[in-house]
Design an enzyme around this catalytic site. Structure first.
Site, PDB file in Angstrom:
ATOM      1  N   ARG A 127       0.867  -1.176   0.000  1.00 53.43           N
ATOM      2  CA  ARG A 127       0.000   0.000   0.000  1.00 53.43           C
ATOM      3  C   ARG A 127       0.900   1.221   0.000  1.00 53.43           C
ATOM      4  NH1 ARG A 127      -2.395   0.949   5.364  1.00 53.43           N
ATOM      5  NH2 ARG A 127      -0.953   2.691   5.364  1.00 53.43           N
ATOM      6  N   HIS A 148      -3.327   4.862   4.450  1.00 56.67           N
ATOM      7  CA  HIS A 148      -4.502   3.995   4.412  1.00 56.67           C
ATOM      8  C   HIS A 148      -5.683   4.731   3.763  1.00 56.67           C
ATOM      9  CE1 HIS A 148      -7.723   1.328   5.387  1.00 56.67           C
ATOM     10  NE2 HIS A 148      -8.291   2.200   6.192  1.00 56.67           N
ATOM     11  N   TYR A 183       3.818   5.003  11.631  1.00 60.39           N
ATOM     12  CA  TYR A 183       3.983   3.601  12.003  1.00 60.39           C
ATOM     13  C   TYR A 183       4.821   2.784  11.020  1.00 60.39           C
ATOM     14  CZ  TYR A 183      -0.216   3.356   9.002  1.00 60.39           C
ATOM     15  OH  TYR A 183      -1.117   3.482   7.977  1.00 60.39           O
TER      16      TYR A 183
HETATM   17  C1  LIG Z   1     -15.463  -5.002  10.235  1.00 57.28           C
HETATM   18  C2  LIG Z   1     -14.575  -3.807  10.207  1.00 57.28           C
HETATM   19  N1  LIG Z   1     -13.673  -3.619  11.200  1.00 57.28           N
HETATM   20  C3  LIG Z   1     -12.858  -2.542  11.186  1.00 57.28           C
HETATM   21  C4  LIG Z   1     -12.945  -1.621  10.187  1.00 57.28           C
HETATM   22  C5  LIG Z   1     -12.029  -0.399  10.159  1.00 57.28           C
HETATM   23  N2  LIG Z   1     -11.057  -0.589   9.047  1.00 57.28           N
HETATM   24  C6  LIG Z   1     -11.238  -0.013   7.859  1.00 57.28           C
HETATM   25  S1  LIG Z   1     -10.086  -0.447   6.759  1.00 57.28           S
HETATM   26  C7  LIG Z   1      -9.275  -1.417   7.860  1.00 57.28           C
HETATM   27  C8  LIG Z   1      -8.040  -2.149   7.443  1.00 57.28           C
HETATM   28  C9  LIG Z   1      -8.258  -3.051   6.270  1.00 57.28           C
HETATM   29  O1  LIG Z   1      -7.053  -3.596   5.863  1.00 57.28           O
HETATM   30  P1  LIG Z   1      -6.955  -4.607   4.650  1.00 57.28           P
HETATM   31  O2  LIG Z   1      -8.061  -5.586   4.704  1.00 57.28           O
HETATM   32  O3  LIG Z   1      -5.584  -5.149   4.611  1.00 57.28           O
HETATM   33  O4  LIG Z   1      -7.248  -3.696   3.368  1.00 57.28           O
HETATM   34  P2  LIG Z   1      -6.354  -2.492   2.810  1.00 57.28           P
HETATM   35  O5  LIG Z   1      -6.876  -1.242   3.475  1.00 57.28           O
HETATM   36  O6  LIG Z   1      -4.951  -2.755   3.119  1.00 57.28           O
HETATM   37  O7  LIG Z   1      -6.633  -2.451   1.353  1.00 57.28           O
HETATM   38  C10 LIG Z   1      -9.930  -1.381   9.098  1.00 57.28           C
HETATM   39  C11 LIG Z   1      -9.468  -2.065  10.306  1.00 57.28           C
HETATM   40  C12 LIG Z   1     -13.910  -1.848   9.182  1.00 57.28           C
HETATM   41  N3  LIG Z   1     -14.078  -1.005   8.168  1.00 57.28           N
HETATM   42  N4  LIG Z   1     -14.693  -2.951   9.206  1.00 57.28           N
END
Ligand SMILES: Cc1ncc(C[n+]2csc(CCOP(=O)(O)OP(=O)(O)O)c2C)c(N)n1
Ligand SMILES: [Mg+2]
Lengths: 348, 481
Positions: free
Chosen positions: B369, B373, B382
């Site tokens: 990424r 985020h 971080y």
């Molecule tokens: C069920 C849920 N828990 C927490 C969140 C908050 N949240 C949004 S994105 C994220 C991280 C997602 O990471 P990943 O699946 O690796 O996808 P990336 O953002 O790296 O594409 C979190 C914890 C959420 N949207 N949904």
């Protein structure tokens, strides 16, 4: 205490032996048809749903062999294992899968084995099924999804086979919540839910699966959603309930009648979105409202009803003399009989 | 008390697997990890295990009765000296060979699962790579769309910084997964996305105007202004509407794929998710359902190393995501997510298997990424700046692909400059138009909750309109009444 319990046990037993009625006069039913119990009525509705719509599917844990409550008996043999099938033991998977299936224009009829185990699917129901249409601007919907789940006390189920979790779902715009009280109602309402264009959670009173028997027409019929049903008319007090609790309330009405109290009994049938108008009209007439449900009282759906009716009949119009009472049935297996005493108390 | 007992036994319990009938529960999992290094390829003798268990007499018998039984059996077998390895157990799922070796499956293989790639870091095709060549036309569209995504991300990100939109998510660093996977699919294939796959929509012809309308939530937004920016969805492009909830879309793809199977469609469902999403129950539920129900679905995991600030070392201890497929009976591959040709080839092959054989496929694409985020995040807090820099510069998927098309003589510096400036200009125009467009009407707040608004929502709409009438000064004028 022991004698109290004994007395209420007697009431319960008499209830259980009594044939279930769905007619305003309390007599055994008026619908021409075959006499059948509630699970058979559900089974018949599922047969009709699969028969009339080639895009209908029935699935869930142990559904293939007929289900632990026998509601899906004979379906797989008749309509094939592609349309009636077992799923892995995973409620979030069942509902998530059902949403995807429904979104492709199918009637996805999912069974959750017990309402007590619906919580792993809570996110799929609340964040996905309920919001699927809205968040897409009506480009997509999963309106073909119906989630069936047996709910409520049976007398020996303890904490994990007795719950009435309807209130959790009534807080969620985008889904409908429907609970039938009898075989006839179950068949007609279930067919409406399956064919409704919105996702529905359909809680089946498992206490009545075998116990409740009434005449049910064998043909394909539907009962309207979001329309309450006035089961018996009266002038002194309005009683509102749903599902299995109505059989208890009906008995209370009969008892109260003997003491000269005329009770109007309303089956809400659809809890979300619910029929305020029918309840309001009745309370305007009787001036008193008693709501009773099996689920815990705090934050229960009874609170929503009493708040709405007080707001409509009391605060807005400045009417006096509206008394609202809210009674519940605890779900500990030992304490089941106690609710009847509570009811008697209320009527007093 | 129960907790103490469990603790006392952790020295040995963690190494047992569920199927052996005496696994205790998740409490021990932490220890499993710390001990795993010593365990690799080791087998324990029955004697050793026996001693340790006997040392923990205060265990609840219901947990351990089977354990003692199995040890007794073990000793008996030793006495008879009957350790023939050719006996089998007929068990559902097929024959299971008996073994006299007390050995555990290692927690992971010595070697990590290799990563399929076609182009090396410098955009040169690897020797002997068995890949399908893409035509010039497809290659040029892949490149065009990757640059479009990159440019759109840069400009929308800026727009958010200027306060013109509320939020944004870039796909920086993940352009190849986005676009090349889309290139390998057919429009009939249903996309069930997360939020970092806008490139799939670009490939399918979703216009820059449509992107801008959604991000600005104007009346042309198909979601009617109801969602945060980047929560795209388009029926016409066969692309389900994005939800913010992580991983909840994955089982939908299985249900949709099952429907396609029943309809005998020449198509499959394709769902995307991140490394973080694989920790959610929905991921596991979906893989298992897809395997059991034999659904034509492709699971594409964009393993970009991070879930907000959580590195994958805090997310899982398996060899990434690819190994999770086999446990569910799902064919899987690991691919270099920054190599567009590798992604294209893997997805193409996956699609063919999914549809021909009616089975699910799992693809783990390794990537990074490269951006924060979201616009609500500052990832320098971080993760090390050099790490970000290295991935951004040395590993950039767009420049790697550019080197390849240049080496084919299909691309030039002039073409590059022209493309980028044209896209920039177009995007700036669309942003201005989208910004100035009318917002959706207030009625849209109440429609589509159900197919028809029920009386309770009609009542609430009346309350709102009454309130607007009595407090007109508090009502934003660009929302038509
Ligand atoms: C069920 C849920 N828990 C927490 C969140 C908050 N949240 C949004 S994105 C994220 C991280 C997602 O990471 P990943 O699946 O690796 O996808 P990336 O953002 O790296 O594409 C979190 C914890 C959420 N949207 N949904
Ligand atoms: Mg990630």
């Amino acid at each position: 205490m022991a004698s109290v319990l004994r007395r209420s046990q007697t009431v319960l037993n008499s209830l259980c032996r009594r044939q279930f009625s769905a007619s305003p006069d309390g007599n055994l039913t008026t619908h021409a048809g075959k006499s059948m119990n509630l699970y058979s009525a559900i089974n018949q509705a599922l047969h009709i749903a699969l028969e009339t719509d080639p895009r209908a599917y029935v699935f869930g844990e142990d559904v293939g062999f007929g289900g632990v409550f026998r509601c899906t008996t004979g379906l797989a043999d008749r309509y094939g294992k592609d349309r009636v099938f077992n799923t892995p033991l995973c409620e979030q998977g069942i509902v998530g899968f059902g949403i995807g299936l429904a979104a492709m224009g199918n009637r996805a009829i999912a069974e959750i084995q017990f309402a007590d185990y619906i919580y792993p699917a809570f996110d799929q129901i609340v964040n996905e099924a309920a919001k699927f249409r809205y968040r897409s601007g009506n480009q997509f919907n999963c309106g073909g999804l119906t989630i069936r789940a047996p709910y409520g006390a049976v007398g020996h189920g303890g904490h994990y086979h007795s719950q009435s979790p309807e209130a959790f779902f009534c807080h969620v715009p985008g889904i409908k919540v429907v609970i039938p009280r009898s075989p006839y109602q179950a068949k007609g309402l279930l067919l409406s839910c399956i064919r409704d264009e919105n996702p529905v959670v359909f809680f089946e009173p498992k206490w009545l699966y075998r116990l409740a028997v009434e005449e049910v027409p064998e043909d394909d019929f539907m009962l309207p959603l979001s329309q309450a049903d006035v089961i018996r008319e009266g002038s002194d007090i309005t009683l509102v309930g749903w599902g299995a609790q109505l059989s208890v309330m009906e008995q209370a009405c009969i008892d109260a009648e003997k003491e000269g109290i005329s009770c109007e009994l309303i089956d809400l049938r659809t809890l979300l979105p619910w029929d305020k108008e029918t309840v309001e009209a009745s309370v305007r007439k009787t001036g008193r409202l008693l709501i009773s449900h099996e689920a815990p009282v705090t934050g229960g759906f009874g609170a929503e009803i009493s708040a709405s009716i007080v707001e409509r009949c009391f605060l807005r119009q400045g009417e006096q003399n509206i008394n609202v009472l809210h009674v519940v049935r605890p779900f500990s297996s030992l304490h089941n009989p106690i609710h009847i005493l509570l009811l008697c108390l209320c009527i007093d | 008390m129960a907790f103490q007992v469990r603790k006392a036994t952790t020295k040995i319990i963690p190494h047992f697997r569920n199927g052996m009938g005496f696994f205790l529960g998740p409490l021990e999992m932490g220890f499993f990890n710390s001990y795993s290094t010593h365990l690799r390829n080791t087998s324990f003798s029955a004697h050793k295990i026996g001693t340790r268990i006997l040392g923990s007499e205060n265990m609840p018998t219901h947990l351990f009765s089977r354990r003692f039984e199995s040890i007794k059996v073990g000793k008996q077998l030793n006495c008879v000296n009957d350790d023939r390895d050719d006996q089998v157990l007929e068990f559902p799922g097929g024959k299971v060979k008996f073994t006299s070796q007390l050995s555990f499956i290692p927690d992971r293989e010595e070697e990590r699962i290799p990563c399929f790639r076609v182009l090396d870091d410098n955009g040169r095709p690897c020797m002997y790579s068995n890949f399908t060549q893409v035509s010039k036309e497809v290659a040029m569209k892949i490149y065009h769309d990757m640059v479009t995504l990159q440019t759109m991300d840069t400009i929308f990100y800026e727009a958010q910084r200027q306060g013109r939109i509320s939020f944004y998510v870039t796909s920086l660093g993940e352009e190849a997964i986005n676009v090349a996977s889309a290139a390998a699919l057919s429009l009939d294939d249903l996309i069930v996305p997360q939020y970092r796959e806008a490139g799939v929509l670009i490939w399918r012809g979703f216009t820059l105007k449509e992107f801008a309308s959604q991000c600005f939530g104007n009346k042309y937004d198909y979601c009617k202004g109801r969602q945060m920016p980047v929560h795209y969805g388009s029926k016409r492009h066969n692309y389900f509407t994005v939800a913010s909830t992580i991983a909840s879309q994955i089982p939908h793809a299985v249900g949709a794929a099952y429907s396609m199977k029943m309809d005998k469609k020449d198509a499959c469902a394709v769902t995307y998710f991140g490394d973080g999403g694989t920790s959610e129950g929905d991921f596991h539920a979906a893989l298992n359902f897809a395997a059991v129900l034999e659904a034509p679905v492709i699971f594409i995991c964009r393993n970009n190393g991070w879930a907000i600030s959580t590195p994958i070392s805090d997310q899982f201890r398996s060899d990434g995501v690819v190994v999770k497929g086999q446990a569910y009976g799902v064919r899987s591959i690991r691919v270099d997510g920054n190599d567009a040709l590798a992604v294209y080839n893997a997805v193409r092959a996956a699609r063919e298997m999914a549809i021909q054989e009616q089975r699910p496929i799992l693809i783990e694409a390794l990537t990074y990424r490269a951006g924060h985020h979201t616009t609500s995040d500052d990832s320098t807090r971080y993760r090390p700046a050099q790490e970000m820099e290295w991935w951004r510069v040395a590993m950039d998927p767009v420049s790697r692909f550019r080197k390849w098309i240049e080496s084919n003589g299909w691309w030039s510096n002039e073409a590059e400059a022209e493309l980028r400036s044209r896209l920039r200009k177009q995007l700036l125009e669309e942003i201005q138009l989208a910004e100035r467009s009318e917002k959706p009407p207030v009625a849209d707040a109440f429609t589509d909750v159900y197919d028809v608004p029920p009386s309770n929502l009609q009542e609430q709409e009346k309350w709102l309109r009454k309130t607007i009438k009595t407090h007109p000064q508090d009502y934003p004028s660009n929302f038509p009444l």
